[in-house]
Design a protein around this motif. Structure first.
Motif, PDB file in Angstrom:
ATOM      1  N   VAL A 150     -90.954  12.987   9.181  1.00  0.00           N
ATOM      2  CA  VAL A 150     -90.403  12.105   8.137  1.00  0.00           C
ATOM      3  C   VAL A 150     -90.733  12.600   6.727  1.00  0.00           C
ATOM      4  O   VAL A 150     -90.014  12.281   5.774  1.00  0.00           O
ATOM      5  CB  VAL A 150     -90.862  10.636   8.317  1.00  0.00           C
ATOM      6  CG1 VAL A 150     -90.409  10.091   9.653  1.00  0.00           C
ATOM      7  CG2 VAL A 150     -92.367  10.494   8.149  1.00  0.00           C
ATOM      8  N   TRP A 153     -88.843  17.053   6.830  1.00  0.00           N
ATOM      9  CA  TRP A 153     -87.495  17.435   7.241  1.00  0.00           C
ATOM     10  C   TRP A 153     -86.481  16.996   6.194  1.00  0.00           C
ATOM     11  O   TRP A 153     -86.642  15.963   5.538  1.00  0.00           O
ATOM     12  CB  TRP A 153     -87.164  16.838   8.610  1.00  0.00           C
ATOM     13  CG  TRP A 153     -87.868  17.544   9.740  1.00  0.00           C
ATOM     14  CD1 TRP A 153     -88.979  18.320   9.649  1.00  0.00           C
ATOM     15  CD2 TRP A 153     -87.502  17.520  11.118  1.00  0.00           C
ATOM     16  NE1 TRP A 153     -89.345  18.782  10.902  1.00  0.00           N
ATOM     17  CE2 TRP A 153     -88.455  18.315  11.817  1.00  0.00           C
ATOM     18  CE3 TRP A 153     -86.473  16.917  11.833  1.00  0.00           C
ATOM     19  CZ2 TRP A 153     -88.392  18.507  13.198  1.00  0.00           C
ATOM     20  CZ3 TRP A 153     -86.419  17.101  13.213  1.00  0.00           C
ATOM     21  CH2 TRP A 153     -87.366  17.904  13.883  1.00  0.00           C
ATOM     22  N   VAL A 155     -82.977  15.644   4.447  1.00  0.00           N
ATOM     23  CA  VAL A 155     -82.159  14.447   4.686  1.00  0.00           C
ATOM     24  C   VAL A 155     -81.092  14.737   5.728  1.00  0.00           C
ATOM     25  O   VAL A 155     -80.810  13.905   6.605  1.00  0.00           O
ATOM     26  CB  VAL A 155     -81.509  13.972   3.369  1.00  0.00           C
ATOM     27  CG1 VAL A 155     -80.509  12.842   3.643  1.00  0.00           C
ATOM     28  CG2 VAL A 155     -82.564  13.503   2.389  1.00  0.00           C
ATOM     29  N   LEU A 158     -82.789  14.851   9.194  1.00  0.00           N
ATOM     30  CA  LEU A 158     -83.163  13.490   9.602  1.00  0.00           C
ATOM     31  C   LEU A 158     -81.927  12.705  10.028  1.00  0.00           C
ATOM     32  O   LEU A 158     -81.941  11.999  11.043  1.00  0.00           O
ATOM     33  CB  LEU A 158     -83.874  12.768   8.458  1.00  0.00           C
ATOM     34  CG  LEU A 158     -85.299  13.207   8.138  1.00  0.00           C
ATOM     35  CD1 LEU A 158     -85.796  12.520   6.870  1.00  0.00           C
ATOM     36  CD2 LEU A 158     -86.243  12.897   9.302  1.00  0.00           C
ATOM     37  N   THR A 159     -80.866  12.821   9.245  1.00  0.00           N
ATOM     38  CA  THR A 159     -79.617  12.124   9.592  1.00  0.00           C
ATOM     39  C   THR A 159     -79.116  12.579  10.953  1.00  0.00           C
ATOM     40  O   THR A 159     -78.688  11.761  11.778  1.00  0.00           O
ATOM     41  CB  THR A 159     -78.543  12.395   8.521  1.00  0.00           C
ATOM     42  OG1 THR A 159     -79.010  11.942   7.254  1.00  0.00           O
ATOM     43  CG2 THR A 159     -77.242  11.677   8.865  1.00  0.00           C
ATOM     44  N   LEU A 162     -81.319  11.134  13.860  1.00  0.00           N
ATOM     45  CA  LEU A 162     -81.137   9.691  14.002  1.00  0.00           C
ATOM     46  C   LEU A 162     -79.784   9.376  14.633  1.00  0.00           C
ATOM     47  O   LEU A 162     -79.658   8.459  15.449  1.00  0.00           O
ATOM     48  CB  LEU A 162     -81.260   8.992  12.651  1.00  0.00           C
ATOM     49  CG  LEU A 162     -82.621   9.069  11.951  1.00  0.00           C
ATOM     50  CD1 LEU A 162     -82.606   8.271  10.664  1.00  0.00           C
ATOM     51  CD2 LEU A 162     -83.737   8.577  12.862  1.00  0.00           C
ATOM     52  N   ALA A 171     -77.702   5.980  10.162  1.00  0.00           N
ATOM     53  CA  ALA A 171     -78.569   7.160  10.079  1.00  0.00           C
ATOM     54  C   ALA A 171     -78.669   7.721   8.667  1.00  0.00           C
ATOM     55  O   ALA A 171     -79.770   8.018   8.182  1.00  0.00           O
ATOM     56  CB  ALA A 171     -78.068   8.232  11.050  1.00  0.00           C
ATOM     57  N   ALA A 175     -82.128   7.880   6.462  1.00  0.00           N
ATOM     58  CA  ALA A 175     -82.645   9.186   6.051  1.00  0.00           C
ATOM     59  C   ALA A 175     -82.784   9.266   4.527  1.00  0.00           C
ATOM     60  O   ALA A 175     -83.783   9.776   4.011  1.00  0.00           O
ATOM     61  CB  ALA A 175     -81.734  10.288   6.570  1.00  0.00           C
ATOM     62  N   THR A 216     -84.321   4.362  15.687  1.00  0.00           N
ATOM     63  CA  THR A 216     -84.967   5.360  14.826  1.00  0.00           C
ATOM     64  C   THR A 216     -86.260   5.865  15.457  1.00  0.00           C
ATOM     65  O   THR A 216     -86.529   7.075  15.461  1.00  0.00           O
ATOM     66  CB  THR A 216     -85.247   4.779  13.430  1.00  0.00           C
ATOM     67  OG1 THR A 216     -84.006   4.498  12.787  1.00  0.00           O
ATOM     68  CG2 THR A 216     -86.055   5.737  12.581  1.00  0.00           C
TER      69      THR A 216
END
Length: 326
Positions: A150, A153, A155, A158-159, A162, A171, A175, A216
């Motif tokens: 978190v 990484w 955005v 992360l998106t 998720l 997501a 993010a 999540t």
């Protein structure tokens, strides 16, 4: 706290493995040893169980639980993706020859669920019900933690996780809000992450579909432990390990895992890639066995009443073809 976990689909797994008293079996996700206890109790002289788990706390609990069968259980601290190596070491220590392990295992079990202990122990960071350090690693001595994911990484990445691993419709918003929050200070706890998720999901969406944090947390846990990658890369190797007539039983808990298992079983049953119009197969790919469960086995009414966490469990079984060693 005490390591506890209610074994899901226990009777169905034992029936599905069709245990031979003198057989060699592998539990690739040993956990607290619930399934393994029932397997080991059915083994006699010559029979043995190899129990693998990447969680050292689970291994300690399993050693205690399986103490009555210490003469027929071998414990391995590792990820099941290294199952072939664990099997090779087992046979070597028994003086039964080298590193060739193909076709020597009578049954393999994977229970891919997170244990009740891991969920209920706040310090492990798997739960969104308690404020705890962001960890989520099955093996706390290896890999990357949820905190690292978190906070470092992108955005975009992360998106992606998720959306792909959590099937989270919000997501991109989650993010973006994670990235915005970590600019002020690194995220340290599950509680901080929970507040970001809740702020990111509209109230009308939060009112349905269970806890808004579930997807999540699932996605980040899968990424931490490389769960889908390990599963996808290991299934063919596990089938290769099976002796003729040996069975692979896998319990999944969400659609992503189940899809991987279903497709791998189907591919190993019918690997032919020739165009449908060809009168005979010319690709040379031979079936390695059969899918025993055309539809997955689900928990019965009684089990669902006793263990609500079994609700999403699905068991699929594959049997190695008789007379085939590879």
């Amino acid at each position: 706290m005490e390591f506890r976990h209610t074994s899901v689909l226990l009777e169905e797994v034992i029936a599905g493995l069709a245990i031979r008293p003198d057989g060699i079996y592998i539990d690739g996700t040993l956990g607290g040893g619930g399934h393994s206890y029932e397997i080991a109790s059915r083994l006699t002289e010559g029979g043995c169980l190899i129990g693998i788990d990447q969680d050292e706390e689970a291994l300690r609990a399993a050693r205690e639980r399986l103490a009555p069968f210490a003469d027929r259980v071998c414990f391995v601290h590792d990820n099941y993706e290294n199952m072939q190596g664990a099997a090779a070491r087992f046979f070597e220590e028994r003086g039964e020859g080298g590193t060739e392990v193909t076709g020597r295992i009578n049954g393999i079990l994977l229970d891919l669920g997170v244990s009740s202990y891991q969920l209920d122990n706040p310090e492990r960071g798997f739960s969104y019900h308690a404020d705890a350090p962001l960890d989520m690693r099955m093996d706390r001595g290896a890999g990357i933690s949820a905190k690292e994911i978190v906070n470092t990484w992108s955005v975009q990445e992360l998106t992606r996780i998720l959306r792909e691993y959590g099937e989270e419709r919000c997501a991109a918003k989650i993010a973006a809000n994670i990235a915005r929050a970590r600019e002020e200070a690194p995220l340290e706890t599950t509680g901080e992450l929970v507040r970001i998720i809740e702020k990111s999901i509209p109230m009308k969406m939060r009112a349905r579909g269970g806890n808004p944090c579930k997807r999540t947390f699932q996605a980040i846990r899968i990424a931490c432990n490389r769960e889908l990658e390990v599963l996808e890369n290991s299934l063919d190797d596990m089938i290769e390990l099976l002796a003729p007539g040996g069975r692979l039983c896998i319990i999944t808990f969400h659609s992503l895992e189940d899809r991987i298992v279903k497709n791998a079983f189907k591919r190993n049953e019918n690997p032919c890639v020739c165009p449908p119009g060809f009168p005979v197969c010319v690709c040379g790919r031979v079936s390695r066995g059969r899918v025993v469960t055309r539809k997955p086995i689900l928990p019965g009414t009684e089990e669902l009443a006793q263990n609500r966490r079994s609700a999403s469990a699905k068991l699929r079984i594959f049997e190695k073809k008789e007379g085939q060693q590879t």
